[in-house]
Design a protein around this motif. Structure first.
Motif, mmCIF file in Angstrom:
data_model
loop_
_atom_site.group_PDB
_atom_site.id
_atom_site.type_symbol
_atom_site.label_atom_id
_atom_site.label_comp_id
_atom_site.label_asym_id
_atom_site.label_seq_id
_atom_site.Cartn_x
_atom_site.Cartn_y
_atom_site.Cartn_z
ATOM 1 N N SER A 128 4.396 13.655 -3.313
ATOM 2 C CA SER A 128 5.454 13.386 -4.289
ATOM 3 C C SER A 128 5.708 11.890 -4.454
ATOM 4 N N SER A 129 5.534 11.126 -3.377
ATOM 5 C CA SER A 129 5.730 9.685 -3.466
ATOM 6 C C SER A 129 4.576 9.012 -4.205
ATOM 7 N N ALA A 130 3.376 9.577 -4.088
ATOM 8 C CA ALA A 130 2.251 9.078 -4.881
ATOM 9 C C ALA A 130 2.494 9.346 -6.362
ATOM 10 N N GLU A 131 3.047 10.510 -6.674
ATOM 11 C CA GLU A 131 3.393 10.816 -8.063
ATOM 12 C C GLU A 131 4.448 9.854 -8.590
ATOM 13 N N ALA A 132 5.396 9.489 -7.720
ATOM 14 C CA ALA A 132 6.439 8.544 -8.126
ATOM 15 C C ALA A 132 5.828 7.176 -8.439
ATOM 16 N N LEU A 133 4.848 6.759 -7.646
ATOM 17 C CA LEU A 133 4.154 5.510 -7.922
ATOM 18 C C LEU A 133 3.405 5.602 -9.248
ATOM 19 N N ASP A 168 11.640 9.504 0.231
ATOM 20 C CA ASP A 168 11.918 8.727 -0.979
ATOM 21 C C ASP A 168 12.951 7.624 -0.742
ATOM 22 N N GLU A 169 13.639 7.661 0.399
ATOM 23 C CA GLU A 169 14.559 6.572 0.729
ATOM 24 C C GLU A 169 13.822 5.248 0.917
ATOM 25 N N LEU A 170 12.514 5.339 1.165
ATOM 26 C CA LEU A 170 11.712 4.133 1.383
ATOM 27 C C LEU A 170 11.197 3.529 0.080
ATOM 28 N N HIS A 171 11.311 4.253 -1.026
ATOM 29 C CA HIS A 171 10.677 3.810 -2.269
ATOM 30 C C HIS A 171 11.141 2.442 -2.723
ATOM 31 N N GLY A 207 -2.045 5.639 -1.253
ATOM 32 C CA GLY A 207 -0.953 4.680 -1.104
ATOM 33 C C GLY A 207 0.394 5.340 -1.362
ATOM 34 N N THR A 208 1.429 4.536 -1.558
ATOM 35 C CA THR A 208 2.748 5.100 -1.828
ATOM 36 C C THR A 208 3.613 4.051 -2.512
ATOM 37 N N LEU A 209 4.793 4.471 -2.905
ATOM 38 C CA LEU A 209 5.727 3.596 -3.614
ATOM 39 C C LEU A 209 6.688 2.928 -2.640
ATOM 40 N N VAL A 210 6.692 1.602 -2.639
ATOM 41 C CA VAL A 210 7.702 0.803 -1.952
ATOM 42 C C VAL A 210 8.094 -0.321 -2.920
ATOM 43 N N CYS A 211 9.066 -1.115 -2.561
ATOM 44 C CA CYS A 211 9.430 -2.291 -3.378
ATOM 45 C C CYS A 211 9.666 -1.916 -4.850
ATOM 46 N N GLU A 212 10.235 -0.735 -5.104
ATOM 47 C CA GLU A 212 10.251 -0.197 -6.471
ATOM 48 C C GLU A 212 10.883 -1.144 -7.488
ATOM 49 N N SER A 213 12.059 -1.657 -7.194
ATOM 50 C CA SER A 213 12.731 -2.536 -8.154
ATOM 51 C C SER A 213 11.923 -3.797 -8.409
ATOM 52 N N LEU A 214 11.369 -4.366 -7.352
ATOM 53 C CA LEU A 214 10.571 -5.583 -7.490
ATOM 54 C C LEU A 214 9.283 -5.304 -8.265
ATOM 55 N N TRP A 215 8.639 -4.185 -7.964
ATOM 56 C CA TRP A 215 7.399 -3.849 -8.657
ATOM 57 C C TRP A 215 7.644 -3.565 -10.134
ATOM 58 N N LYS A 216 8.725 -2.824 -10.432
ATOM 59 C CA LYS A 216 9.022 -2.487 -11.827
ATOM 60 C C LYS A 216 9.180 -3.732 -12.693
ATOM 61 N N SER A 217 9.765 -4.755 -12.127
ATOM 62 C CA SER A 217 10.032 -5.973 -12.899
ATOM 63 C C SER A 217 8.765 -6.768 -13.198
ATOM 64 N N LYS A 218 7.641 -6.386 -12.574
ATOM 65 C CA LYS A 218 6.401 -7.149 -12.727
ATOM 66 C C LYS A 218 5.271 -6.323 -13.348
ATOM 67 N N LEU A 219 5.588 -5.167 -13.895
ATOM 68 C CA LEU A 219 4.538 -4.266 -14.370
ATOM 69 C C LEU A 219 3.699 -4.855 -15.495
ATOM 70 N N MET A 256 6.944 4.089 13.572
ATOM 71 C CA MET A 256 6.373 5.413 13.325
ATOM 72 C C MET A 256 7.386 6.525 13.561
ATOM 73 N N MET A 257 8.266 6.361 14.544
ATOM 74 C CA MET A 257 9.270 7.401 14.809
ATOM 75 C C MET A 257 10.223 7.541 13.631
ATOM 76 N N ALA A 258 10.630 6.417 13.049
ATOM 77 C CA ALA A 258 11.532 6.466 11.895
ATOM 78 C C ALA A 258 10.840 7.103 10.693
ATOM 79 N N LEU A 259 9.559 6.791 10.502
ATOM 80 C CA LEU A 259 8.814 7.382 9.394
ATOM 81 C C LEU A 259 8.692 8.892 9.560
ATOM 82 N N GLN A 260 8.399 9.324 10.785
ATOM 83 C CA GLN A 260 8.266 10.751 11.033
ATOM 84 C C GLN A 260 9.583 11.485 10.789
#
Length: 257
Positions: A209-214, A109-112, A175-187, A96-100
């Motif tokens: 903004s991260s929800a919009e990115a998702l 967006d570094e987490l996307h 929710g939010t965007l994570v695993c972007e490269s992996l998710w994109k390959s399975k759309l 949680m400290m790192a997220l904050q």
């Protein structure tokens, strides 16, 4: 998990606790003939039956067609009592400290494109549960999958990276965007899935903004996304529930004999 009683058009919908696959679940049938699974996963820090409080409202708003639905609320495997959350559960641990820090420095967006440590194990556990749920209904029965916050991330990950067939409706509450490269390959797995996504514009936990990115990533893969923005924080708002009600009613009606 608590066991309140709900009712739909005279049917006493008595919640029951079941172990499905490796996960403890609260199950509520809309009627004795419930056949369409609606699997909803809670967020980080919430008790396992957190989203079950939605059930009486959904049943009431859907009306008699809710009799076709079986609501299933899996409980996350990680107990958070050792960090001061006596009833809290998590699908995977969070720093949680790192997220904050990322939030405060506008670097979320570094987490996307990161794969959260523990998400693979969580996905495997939920996949076992969903597989068993689907094995207990006739082949081809439609189903709904989704969740709130961390539960939304997990269900998106399962829908895209899992081997179980994708849901007819995928619900993404805050929710939010994570695993972007992996998710994109399975759309392409979501070609026949309707995604209902909602997010608050002033969410202090997972940025809008991260929800919009998702949303944009999903639409880039030609996924049908219904995106509902609202002026609020990290929560589930009523208009989105009404849209879910409409989708659930249509799904129930479509399966009538």
């Amino acid at each position: 998990m608590n066991n309140p009683n709900y009712s739909a058009d005279g049917y006493a919908a008595r919640p029951r606790v079941e172990t499905i696959g490796p996960l403890r679940c609260l199950v509520v049938d809309g009627s004795e003939d419930a056949r369409i699974p609606v699997i909803l996963c809670h967020g980080y820090g919430a008790p396992g039956d957190d989203l079950a409080s939605l059930t009486p409202h959904l049943i009431e708003w859907i009306g008699t067609d809710s009799g076709a639905l079986r609501f299933i609320y899996p409980e996350a495997p990680h107990d958070l009592s050792d960090i001061g959350m006596p009833e809290g559960r998590a699908w995977w641990p969070l720093n949680m400290m790192a997220l904050q820090e990322l939030l405060q420095t506008n670097r979320f967006d570094e987490l996307h494109d990161q794969v959260p440590p523990g998400i693979d194990e969580a996905r495997a556990a939920l996949e076992e549960t969903v597989t068993q749920v689907l094995a207990d209904v006739p082949e081809g029965t439609p189903y709904v999958l989704g969740g709130f916050s961390q539960g939304a991330m997990l269900t998106m990950d399962l829908a895209l990276r899992g081997s179980v067939r994708p849901p007819n409706i995928l619900v993404q509450f805050s929710g939010t965007l994570v695993c972007e490269s992996l998710w994109k390959s399975k759309l392409d797995r979501l070609a026949d899935t309707h995604v209902l996504q909602s997010h608050g514009r002033i969410d202090p936990i997972l940025p809008f903004s991260s929800a919009e990115a998702l949303r944009d990533m999903l639409r880039g893969g030609s996924t049908e996304v219904e995106f509902m923005a609202f002026q609020g924080p990290h929560t589930i708002e009523t208009d989105t529930l009404f849209r879910l009600v409409e989708r659930l009613r249509l799904l129930a009606v479509s399966t009538k004999q």
